[in-house]
Write a protein that holds these residues in place. Structure first.
Motif, mmCIF file in Angstrom:
data_model
loop_
_atom_site.group_PDB
_atom_site.id
_atom_site.type_symbol
_atom_site.label_atom_id
_atom_site.label_comp_id
_atom_site.label_asym_id
_atom_site.label_seq_id
_atom_site.Cartn_x
_atom_site.Cartn_y
_atom_site.Cartn_z
ATOM 1 N N ASP A 38 19.344 -0.896 -7.469
ATOM 2 C CA ASP A 38 18.781 -0.146 -6.337
ATOM 3 C C ASP A 38 18.520 -1.079 -5.163
ATOM 4 O O ASP A 38 17.913 -2.142 -5.326
ATOM 5 C CB ASP A 38 17.459 0.508 -6.759
ATOM 6 C CG ASP A 38 17.714 1.673 -7.702
ATOM 7 O OD1 ASP A 38 16.792 1.997 -8.485
ATOM 8 O OD2 ASP A 38 18.817 2.250 -7.657
ATOM 9 N N ASN A 80 14.283 0.838 -16.975
ATOM 10 C CA ASN A 80 13.991 0.753 -18.409
ATOM 11 C C ASN A 80 13.899 -0.694 -18.855
ATOM 12 O O ASN A 80 14.730 -1.513 -18.545
ATOM 13 C CB ASN A 80 15.067 1.470 -19.227
ATOM 14 C CG ASN A 80 16.453 1.179 -18.702
ATOM 15 O OD1 ASN A 80 16.638 0.721 -17.593
ATOM 16 N ND2 ASN A 80 17.432 1.444 -19.521
ATOM 17 N N ALA A 81 12.866 -0.960 -19.602
ATOM 18 C CA ALA A 81 12.784 -2.271 -20.273
ATOM 19 C C ALA A 81 13.786 -2.263 -21.411
ATOM 20 O O ALA A 81 14.213 -1.221 -21.870
ATOM 21 C CB ALA A 81 11.367 -2.486 -20.806
ATOM 22 N N VAL A 82 14.149 -3.410 -21.860
ATOM 23 C CA VAL A 82 15.158 -3.498 -22.907
ATOM 24 C C VAL A 82 14.690 -2.796 -24.174
ATOM 25 O O VAL A 82 13.698 -3.171 -24.764
ATOM 26 C CB VAL A 82 15.478 -4.972 -23.220
ATOM 27 C CG1 VAL A 82 16.407 -5.071 -24.397
ATOM 28 C CG2 VAL A 82 16.058 -5.646 -22.002
ATOM 29 N N ASN A 83 15.388 -1.719 -24.523
ATOM 30 C CA ASN A 83 15.100 -1.006 -25.764
ATOM 31 C C ASN A 83 13.641 -0.604 -25.921
ATOM 32 O O ASN A 83 13.144 -0.505 -27.025
ATOM 33 C CB ASN A 83 15.515 -1.849 -26.983
ATOM 34 C CG ASN A 83 17.010 -1.863 -27.109
ATOM 35 O OD1 ASN A 83 17.673 -0.952 -26.634
ATOM 36 N ND2 ASN A 83 17.556 -2.883 -27.724
ATOM 37 N N PRO A 102 23.060 -4.856 -15.833
ATOM 38 C CA PRO A 102 22.791 -5.387 -17.171
ATOM 39 C C PRO A 102 24.012 -6.020 -17.819
ATOM 40 O O PRO A 102 23.880 -6.843 -18.717
ATOM 41 C CB PRO A 102 22.355 -4.155 -17.966
ATOM 42 C CG PRO A 102 22.956 -3.007 -17.248
ATOM 43 C CD PRO A 102 23.029 -3.380 -15.810
ATOM 44 N N MET A 154 15.616 6.577 -15.624
ATOM 45 C CA MET A 154 16.647 5.809 -16.318
ATOM 46 C C MET A 154 16.822 4.438 -15.691
ATOM 47 O O MET A 154 17.415 3.568 -16.279
ATOM 48 C CB MET A 154 17.971 6.594 -16.194
ATOM 49 C CG MET A 154 19.024 6.102 -17.123
ATOM 50 S SD MET A 154 20.066 7.381 -17.693
ATOM 51 C CE MET A 154 21.673 6.777 -17.555
ATOM 52 N N SER A 155 16.291 4.219 -14.468
ATOM 53 C CA SER A 155 16.657 2.984 -13.786
ATOM 54 C C SER A 155 15.746 1.826 -14.145
ATOM 55 O O SER A 155 16.183 0.702 -14.190
ATOM 56 C CB SER A 155 16.637 3.187 -12.281
ATOM 57 O OG SER A 155 15.381 3.713 -11.879
#
Lengths: 95, 199, 591
Positions: free
Chosen positions: C213, C4-7, C131, C1-2
């Motif tokens: 992170d 992730n590219a946008v959508n 974000p 989950m950390s």
């Protein structure tokens, strides 16, 4: 409450009901004591002590503060500390 | 976009809490300071008035307020049972308990309106004395918080419950947050009741 | 989950529409009711700058009366109604309206929204690698509550009887018997308080929960620490003022007597009401907020100065740990010094001693912070660009402001100085050539990240030079006047003979104020001109190390195509054996 087993939740429920009972008793107690018409300072002390016990039960068991994460307790401790100053200092103005 | 924001449904690995839980407790910390200011005013005004300050039980309706105290405590129990029902994945029981919480909140307000009405009939208004002033203001602000709780809980009972299907953890988090708020409202009354009515 | 590219699209496709996948939002949802922290930050910024200009305008008008009491205001005097300035001569009522609203607007509608709402909102999520803020909808609501509160405050200028005129401090009994404008002030404040409250929850949760992170608390930029502490001040100190505002509204509208003493006589008439109230109660509740409020005004400014000094000395900040410990300690102490504003209200000696001691103690971390920032300059490879000029000037200006506070914090000297122009000089030094200079510095510094262009250095240096000169021109004479006993908030202080010899200083201050106003013109022009025609620059024109400079310019919705991984502290400048003189926090290899 996520992350608990069904068993744990049912145990919590039994605690809730016992706390409910305690709160009912304490409410009856505090009203009963008021009919004794104690001298003012004693009346204040008793009423506040009973209220604090009731509030602690609600906070500890209904709001799950007992065993809550440190960050939450830290924020509350901070607020509690300043609350004491706010509550008492204005009345001590002439001290 | 919301999916980019972490720790909405699952807690943060280090702090151990979700964003909503931390946010709700921060909000409650601020509410402690809000009611703290009013209690502080009560203390200052009462100390300043000395023996002229009336006995609460002489002026206010203790039996009605005792009833209201029991009503609010019960509503706290039904609220926490609503949360437990969700943890047991029982949406039906959740609706029952949440509905009961809202109903009890309305009962509280109805009893309160009888109290206020009786005072107004006898021409006792906030302007009558500083005792009445702080009584109406403290219980009035508390009453507004009860109304706020009714609004939130009603949302979570009806339209908001659609989230249970999409993200049950997030929905449970919302109900827990609403529960924390509701217990706080109960907490304030636990102090208001003896301070105003019994002393 | 950390990571992730946008959508789910590739990094290059990081787009700036909110919510739904690939759809562009309508204009009003993208720019008006935006939930993106950067748009909200810019909304706060523009609104706050307008309020700062308006609030400054109010005092530029007031300064005529200070300089030439009873004389008609030239050029624009005729533009005002007979209710405010008949024949161009300011009425005392209008003078006090200008004063009360100047203070209120500058503090609550100008500086805090700019320092916290604008800079905090825009920069903090970027600097921690998040974000957005934790609660975007709440963020949007915070802005609109601020906007409504501002509208209510502005609307009060147009009602019969005018706006609030009991000072920004609204002391009863005066504020309770004052006209309708005061009710608008109280309602406006209610909106502003709730706006701040929701905002503070957002900041606290965001900083605790949404750091990228590797972004441990000890790797946070000093600016973020400053905003973090500030958020706690707003969270816990504002509610008592909300309570107090409710009580004052009750006194005004429901005719209660929370603050109205028994037997009060106004204009030979006994004031109706039950009495039994205490005006000092208001003061306690007000200052319980208003003292932490002044630390809300200064902490973000110190944070901004720290960022700019590190960047433009190409050196790490001196004493990071001392700086962090000091802001935390200041935040804590700020809650228990408030009654030093009330030494002359019949306070007992024990209470007075308590507050004098805490007030003296709180000066220590302030000095530590100032010293650390000054020491950060030593041995630096200093670039004197416009943001750096403002940041460096902040240091001695804040020093003067802070030092002049000491005699006010000690009861014995405060007896002489309280409610004189000395106080005005003291707090304006901290806030005006203090905080506002830091905010200017921040605007010049972060402008390239928001717009992709730099502001003109020539205009910036003109703005800086004349602002510095005239700020001192306005406020330095006030210390002398105060020590001579000239009282503040006086429509015509020369009615007292002891104030007459220092009256020429009032003229000097006023002329300086008008020149200070003129000195802002290059800034206003520079700001808008540069948005369209400024020199285009790349993502990191200052070669800074903090995370916001690794995001694209301007950062898209979601800020980072891939969530950053942080490897080091915030100010790795001039690291030995390093090819470049800066090492960004999220850059893995030596570059």
């Amino acid at each position: 409450m996520s992350g608990h087993t069904q068993e744990e939740i049912r145990h919590h429920v039994s605690i809730y009901l016992r706390v409910f009972g305690a709160l009912l008793i304490l409410t009856v107690l505090t009203v009963g004591v008021s009919y004794l018409h104690l001298p003012l300072h004693a009346a204040i002390a008793v009423a506040l002590i009973i209220a604090t016990v009731k509030a602690s039960l609600v906070a500890a068991f209904f709001m799950h503060l007992a065993g809550e994460k440190k960050i939450i307790l830290a924020v509350l401790l901070l607020a509690a500390f300043f609350f004491v100053f706010l509550l008492t200092y204005p009345s001590l103005h002439a001290l | 976009m919301e999916s980019l924001i972490k720790h909405i449904s699952k807690p943060h690995p280090v702090t151990g809490v979700t964003n909503a839980k931390l946010g709700t407790w921060c909000f409650l910390a601020s509410e402690i300071m809000l009611f703290g200011a009013l209690f502080s005013s009560y203390v200052l005004l009462r100390v300043g008035a000395g023996t002229a300050w009336p006995r609460g039980s002489d002026i206010l309706n203790v039996p009605l307020a005792t009833l209201n105290t029991l009503v609010l405590i019960t509503s706290s129990v039904t609220m926490v049972m609503a949360c437990a029902s969700l943890a047991l994945k029982n949406l039906g029981k959740y609706r029952l308990y949440m509905g009961a919480t809202i109903l009890l909140a309305f009962v509280f307000l109805v009893v309160k309106s009888f109290e206020y009405g009786h005072k107004f009939e006898h021409h006792h208004f906030p302007s009558t004395s500083t005792f009445y002033a702080i009584y109406f203001t403290l219980t009035g602000l508390h009453g507004l918080h009860v109304i706020g709780g009714i609004v939130v809980n009603t949302y979570l009972l009806f339209p908001g419950s659609a989230l249970w299907k999409k993200d049950p953890d997030q929905f449970m988090g919302r109900v827990e947050a609403a529960g924390l708020y509701w217990h706080f409202v109960d907490l304030v009354w636990i102090f208001l009741f003896p301070v105003l009515y019994l002393l | 989950m950390s990571k992730n590219a946008v959508n789910g699209h590739g990094p290059a496709a990081a787009h700036d529409s909110h919510g739904s996948h690939g759809h562009d939002l309508p204009f009003w949802q993208k720019y008006i009711f935006s939930q993106d922290h950067k748009i909200i930050g810019m909304q706060y910024g523009l609104t706050a700058l307008l309020f700062l200009l308006f609030g400054f305008g109010l005092v530029m008008l007031m300064r005529w009366q200070f300089a030439y009491p009873g004389q008609p205001v030239p050029f624009i005097g005729g533009l005002f109604s007979d209710d405010t300035m008949p024949g161009g001569v300011m009425l005392p009522e209008f003078f006090y309206q200008l004063g009360a609203m100047h203070g209120t607007i500058m503090v609550f509608l100008g500086i805090v929204p700019l320092a916290v709402g604008a800079f905090g909102n825009y920069v903090v999520p970027l600097q921690i690698g998040a974000p957005d803020m934790a609660f975007p909808k709440l963020n949007m609501m915070s802005y609109w509550l601020y906007f409504i509160g501002g509208c209510v405050m502005l609307a009060s200028f147009f009602i019969p009887g005018g706006t609030a005129q009991s000072g920004w401090t609204s002391y009863p009994p005066l504020s309770v018997i004052a006209g309708q404008g005061q009710t608008f002030w109280l309602i406006g404040m209610a909106f502003l308080i709730n706006s701040s409250l929701l905002g503070s929850v957002n900041f606290i949760v965001t900083i605790i929960q949404l750091r990228a992170d590797g972004m441990t608390f000890n790797r946070l930029p000093f600016f973020v620490w400053a905003q973090f502490v500030t958020a706690f001040l707003l969270l816990l100190a504002f509610p008592p003022l909300m309570g107090a505002a409710v009580l004052q509204l009750m006194d005004r509208l429901a005719h209660t007597s929370f603050f109205m003493p028994s037997g009060l006589v106004v204009n030979d008439q006994v004031v109706a009401g039950s009495g039994g109230g205490n005006p000092v109660l208001w003061q306690h509740l007000f200052w319980f907020l208003a003292h932490p409020e002044v630390y809300v005004l200064i902490l973000p400014a110190m944070g901004i100065v720290g960022e700019i000094i590190a960047c433009n000395t190409r050196k790490t900040l001196y004493g990071y740990k001392a700086l962090v410990d000091s802001v935390i300690f200041i935040g804590f102490m700020s809650f228990i010094v408030w009654a030093h504003h009330m030494f002359l209200t019949g306070m007992g000696t024990k209470m007075s001693a308590f507050f004098q001691v805490t007030t003296m103690i709180i000066s220590i971390p302030s000095v530590i912070i100032l010293t650390a920032l000054v020491l950060s300059l030593w041995g630096g490879s200093i670039r004197f660009n416009t943001p750096m000029l403002f940041a460096v000037a902040f240091l001695p200006m804040f020093g003067i402001g802070g030092l002049t506070g000491l005699p006010l914090g000690l009861n014995a000297s405060d007896i002489h100085l309280h409610d004189t122009n000395y106080v005005i000089g003291h707090f304006h030094y901290v806030v005006a050539p203090g905080t506002i200079f830091a905010l200017f510095a921040g605007i010049y510094h972060w402008f390239p990240k928001m717009t992709g262009r730099k502001m003109s250095e020539v205009l910036g240096k003109i703005h800086f030079t004349f602002s510095l000169i005239f700020m001192n021109g306005v406020f330095m004479p006030m210390f002398i006047q105060g020590m001579a006993g000239v009282l503040r908030r006086m429509y015509d202080p020369t009615q007292y003979a002891h104030a007459v010899p220092t009256q020429p200083l009032s003229v000097f201050s006023s002329v300086s104020a008008w020149c200070l106003g003129l000195a802002q013109i290059p800034f206003i022009f520079n700001f808008f001109y540069s948005i369209f025609f400024g020199k285009k620059v790349e993502e990191n024109p200052w070669h800074a190390t903090t995370l916001e400079w690794t995001a694209p310019t301007p950062p898209p919705h979601g800020n980072f195509a891939v969530a950053p991984q942080v490897y080091r502290g915030p100010y790795e400048y001039s690291t030995p054996n390093h090819k470049n003189d800066f090492w960004p926090q999220s850059m893995r290899e030596t570059n």
